[in-house]
Design a protein around this motif. Sequence first.
Motif, PDB file in Angstrom:
ATOM      1  N   GLY A 174       0.757  -1.280   0.100  1.00  0.00           N
ATOM      2  CA  GLY A 174       0.008  -0.012  -0.123  1.00  0.00           C
ATOM      3  C   GLY A 174       0.829   1.505   0.026  1.00  0.00           C
ATOM      4  O   GLY A 174       0.272   2.389  -0.192  1.00  0.00           O
ATOM      5  N   ALA A 175       2.164   1.249  -0.021  1.00  0.00           N
ATOM      6  CA  ALA A 175       3.032   2.589   0.152  1.00  0.00           C
ATOM      7  C   ALA A 175       2.628   3.490  -0.910  1.00  0.00           C
ATOM      8  O   ALA A 175       2.337   4.650  -0.741  1.00  0.00           O
ATOM      9  N   SER A 180       0.801   8.462  -2.412  1.00  0.00           N
ATOM     10  CA  SER A 180       0.563   9.082  -3.702  1.00  0.00           C
ATOM     11  C   SER A 180      -0.452   9.935  -3.453  1.00  0.00           C
ATOM     12  O   SER A 180      -0.840  11.180  -3.967  1.00  0.00           O
ATOM     13  N   ARG A 181      -1.527   9.107  -2.715  1.00  0.00           N
ATOM     14  CA  ARG A 181      -2.788  10.325  -2.429  1.00  0.00           C
ATOM     15  C   ARG A 181      -2.308  11.374  -1.604  1.00  0.00           C
ATOM     16  O   ARG A 181      -3.370  12.367  -1.684  1.00  0.00           O
ATOM     17  N   LEU A 187       6.547  12.618  -5.834  1.00  0.00           N
ATOM     18  CA  LEU A 187       7.122  12.631  -4.478  1.00  0.00           C
ATOM     19  C   LEU A 187       7.012  11.405  -3.960  1.00  0.00           C
ATOM     20  O   LEU A 187       8.039  10.921  -3.263  1.00  0.00           O
ATOM     21  N   ALA A 188       6.077  10.548  -4.108  1.00  0.00           N
ATOM     22  CA  ALA A 188       5.653   9.263  -3.519  1.00  0.00           C
ATOM     23  C   ALA A 188       6.848   8.558  -4.115  1.00  0.00           C
ATOM     24  O   ALA A 188       7.486   7.760  -3.245  1.00  0.00           O
ATOM     25  N   GLU A 189       7.130   8.474  -5.294  1.00  0.00           N
ATOM     26  CA  GLU A 189       8.167   7.592  -5.938  1.00  0.00           C
ATOM     27  C   GLU A 189       9.679   8.083  -5.447  1.00  0.00           C
ATOM     28  O   GLU A 189      10.377   7.056  -5.297  1.00  0.00           O
ATOM     29  N   ARG A 190       9.892   9.278  -5.301  1.00  0.00           N
ATOM     30  CA  ARG A 190      11.264   9.701  -4.798  1.00  0.00           C
ATOM     31  C   ARG A 190      11.458   9.226  -3.228  1.00  0.00           C
ATOM     32  O   ARG A 190      12.494   8.640  -3.014  1.00  0.00           O
ATOM     33  N   LEU A 191      10.421   9.320  -2.497  1.00  0.00           N
ATOM     34  CA  LEU A 191      10.591   8.607  -1.171  1.00  0.00           C
ATOM     35  C   LEU A 191      10.572   7.135  -1.169  1.00  0.00           C
ATOM     36  O   LEU A 191      11.464   6.666  -0.237  1.00  0.00           O
ATOM     37  N   TYR A 246     -12.619  11.146  -2.806  1.00  0.00           N
ATOM     38  CA  TYR A 246     -11.649  11.375  -3.896  1.00  0.00           C
ATOM     39  C   TYR A 246     -10.442  10.682  -3.560  1.00  0.00           C
ATOM     40  O   TYR A 246      -9.758  10.873  -4.396  1.00  0.00           O
ATOM     41  N   HIS A 247     -10.263  10.246  -2.391  1.00  0.00           N
ATOM     42  CA  HIS A 247      -8.890   9.521  -2.181  1.00  0.00           C
ATOM     43  C   HIS A 247      -8.769   8.057  -1.510  1.00  0.00           C
ATOM     44  O   HIS A 247      -7.681   7.617  -1.299  1.00  0.00           O
TER      45      HIS A 247
END
Length: 302
Positions: A174-175, A180-181, A187-191, A246-247
């Motif tokens: 689930g990360a 990403s939400r 930024l999610a991919e970078r982290l 929405y999320h």
Amino acid sequence: METVKLASINQKPTLKQASLHMNASLGTAILQMQPEPRPCFTPTLLEDIRAFHTYMSQSIDLDQQTKGYSDWKYIVLASGDEQTFNLGGDLALFVELIEQRDRNKLMDYATACIDGAYGFHTHLGQPVTSIALVEGNAQGGGFEAALSCNVIIAERGTHLGFPEVLFNMFPGMGAYSFLSRRVGSSLAERLIYSGDLYTAETLYDLGVIDILADEGAGHQALTNYIRTAQRRTNALKLIRHVRQTYHTVPYEELLGITTQWVDAALNLQRNEIGIMQRLVRAQNKRAAKLAESHQKELRQAT
């Protein structure tokens, strides 16, 4: 008849690697994780989380049937170890199942992980707010579990991140979906792909963490948040509705990603599995050191 049925089965769960603390005045149910022998998501801890979810959902249903409302407004995921929230997946079990080529059991474990995360993410389908109280380091699945909650409170000085890239994997429970939400895909991919640990302060500035508490003041920050929310009930309901609309991450999305994770895990090379084994040994040493420290404190107290 339904009310009688719920009353008869709604027994407080017997937990083996967690403890449940109910605070009626604040409307909170706090699940403190206490996994053994390592601070990770053992199969037993995952069973405790499932039992906690079932108990709270039934309790709220029973309240609504008998009173028309429920006093329980917050479900909180915390840790009994002030230095470690959770270090993630059960790497020793991963190695065992990978070496046995047991895809079914690995898939069962992964599914139990996303079931727990989905329960917190969807706040059990009830009018409650799920909160992660991070008072110690959270890595891998531990960070994922925190991200699955509606609100994240973290103390200054804690470190959070995804080390999976060290053994050529990705956090598959689930990360990416949860992160990403919160902060967007880039930024999610970078982290995730950096493999780095980030301070709670940094993640607060990036918008990953909702509330930054002083060191040792996590529970007070939790109380303050709830006290404030009690004065803004309508606003909280509206925000929850917007988030759901929405999320919300669909369960099918989590299942699809974790299925890819299982297949990728079964294709790990010997050197990558060796890295996982070294991490297990490091976790074992830390757990032993912590146990020794606790025993010393008990001897001094007596």
